[in-house]
Design an enzyme around this catalytic site. Structure first.
Site, PDB file in Angstrom:
ATOM      1  N   CYS A 264       0.813  -1.227   0.000  1.00 48.16           N
ATOM      2  CA  CYS A 264       0.000   0.000   0.000  1.00 48.16           C
ATOM      3  C   CYS A 264       0.844   1.274   0.000  1.00 48.16           C
ATOM      4  CB  CYS A 264      -0.977  -0.009   1.172  1.00 48.16           C
ATOM      5  SG  CYS A 264      -0.211   0.066   2.812  1.00 48.16           S
ATOM      6  N   HIS A 312      -2.427   1.286   6.959  1.00 40.34           N
ATOM      7  CA  HIS A 312      -2.839   1.201   5.549  1.00 40.34           C
ATOM      8  C   HIS A 312      -3.006   2.606   4.987  1.00 40.34           C
ATOM      9  CE1 HIS A 312      -4.271  -0.977   2.050  1.00 40.34           C
ATOM     10  NE2 HIS A 312      -5.237  -0.102   1.929  1.00 40.34           N
ATOM     11  N   HIS A 324      -5.807   1.957  -4.220  1.00 41.30           N
ATOM     12  CA  HIS A 324      -4.905   1.415  -3.200  1.00 41.30           C
ATOM     13  C   HIS A 324      -4.514  -0.018  -3.539  1.00 41.30           C
ATOM     14  CE1 HIS A 324      -7.924  -0.969  -0.498  1.00 41.30           C
ATOM     15  NE2 HIS A 324      -8.394  -0.875  -1.718  1.00 41.30           N
TER      16      HIS A 324
END
Length: 352
Positions: A264, A312, A324
């Protein structure tokens, strides 16, 4: 249109398609019944277990990436110190040679103190000449000896600093190895759980994941937040979005920074690097170091940080969507910005 030249209109259209498919365009959230177990398995419990394992693996990935960055930094610093040590050793060698030459000159002068040698010269002019030379010689000796002492001190400091940094390097390598082991253990556990599911159960499991994301996105949109968000992307933000959306479909791999696979924060780092901005490697450091922006003030290109531990990150595209890299076993994709718990928003190009 080539994939790497995705314009805002195409991004918005794509985001709208995804959000429509997940009920994300402020549509009423449908009612959901608790899923019935299949073959004696409670798939919702399985989903939660797998999600927990991947979340924990993601936290460990952040720790791994941070340790990797520190290892790289320590390696560069050790190389720099090694060069300083070599250079200082050469300087010390030259200073010792010069000190030896001065000592030899004094020996050739008979070893007498400068004052005694001056007294032996009866010629006033010669006396003054000798006095000038003596002062210069004494100054040269003091200068060389002072430089030699400082060089010796510098050399000792460099050597100690190099030793300390080498010790820290070894510690970071151990942290990195431990994090890697932890990541692999959790991913393997999640994959083993999934591998025991039948094809029909895997399909239902994926549907459960999508339904959960849809419900969270619907809640976020029902708050009316999207009506307050109206920022437009900066020139650099558009470049970052173009890079990130061009990676859609590429696999998530923990610790990967591209160009073929990403995690990510590897995706967001490379996207902003392509836009001309250097940002921290991990989502946690991106949260710590980049300027914070209120959710209502965010604009396309900003980074949304998720979960309480900032484990994240996704890039906001506008219209309630992000791009993402979700987790192992998934690909870079577009999702609802509110489909996960938002910790906050940061802006890599604040002030632009």
């Amino acid at each position: 249109m080539e994939r790497r030249n995705v314009g805002r209109g195409a991004v918005v259209a794509c985001a709208a398609a995804v959000l429509c498919a997940t009920g994300g365009l402020a549509l009423p959230a449908p009612a959901y019944a608790d899923p019935a177990p299949a073959g004696g398995r409670d798939l919702e419990a399985v989903r939660k277990k797998i999600d927990d394992l991947y979340r924990r693996a993601e936290r460990a990935t952040d720790a791994y990436n941070a340790a990797e960055e520190r290892v790289k930094r320590q390696q560069k610093e050790i190389v720099k110190l090694a060069k300083n040590i070599v250079s200082t050793q050469e300087e010390r060698k030259e200073l010792k040679r010069r000190a030896g030459s001065l000592a030899s000159a004094q020996y050739r002068g008979g070893g007498l103190p400068a004052e005694a040698q001056l007294m032996l010269n009866k010629d006033p002019e010669g006396f003054l000449d000798n006095a000038t030379l003596a002062r210069k010689g004494q100054h040269a000796v003091r200068t060389v000896l002072g430089q030699l002492a400082r060089t010796e001190s510098d050399l000792q400091d460099y050597a100690k600093d190099a030793t300390d940094r080498w010790d820290r390097l070894e510690k970071e390598r151990k942290k990195k190895a431990a994090a890697k082991k932890d990541i692999e253990k959790k991913i393997d556990a999640a994959e083993r759980i999934e591998s025991r599911l039948k094809a029909e159960e895997k399909a239902r499991l994926k549907k459960l994941e999508e339904d959960r994301a849809q419900r969270e996105q619907a809640k976020w949109l029902d708050s009316g937040i999207l009506q307050e968000i109206g920022g437009t992307a900066s020139a650099q933000g558009k470049k970052a979005i173009s890079y990130a959306t061009a990676q859609i479909g590429k696999d998530y791999v923990w610790g990967a920074e591209g160009p073929d696979t990403f995690d990510c924060s590897g995706l967001t780092m490379r996207a902003w690097q392509a836009a001309g901005r250097t940002i921290p490697r991990t989502s946690q450091e991106q949260w710590k170091q980049l300027p914070h922006i209120d959710v209502e003030d965010m604009r396309p290109g900003d980074l949304i940080i998720y979960h309480e531990d900032a484990s994240h990150v996704g890039m906001y595209l506008g219209d309630g969507a992000i791009v993402h890299a979700p987790r192992p076993g998934r690909q870079v994709t577009i999702a609802g910005a509110g489909s996960m718990r938002i910790l906050g928003v940061v802006r890599p190009d604040a002030g632009r």
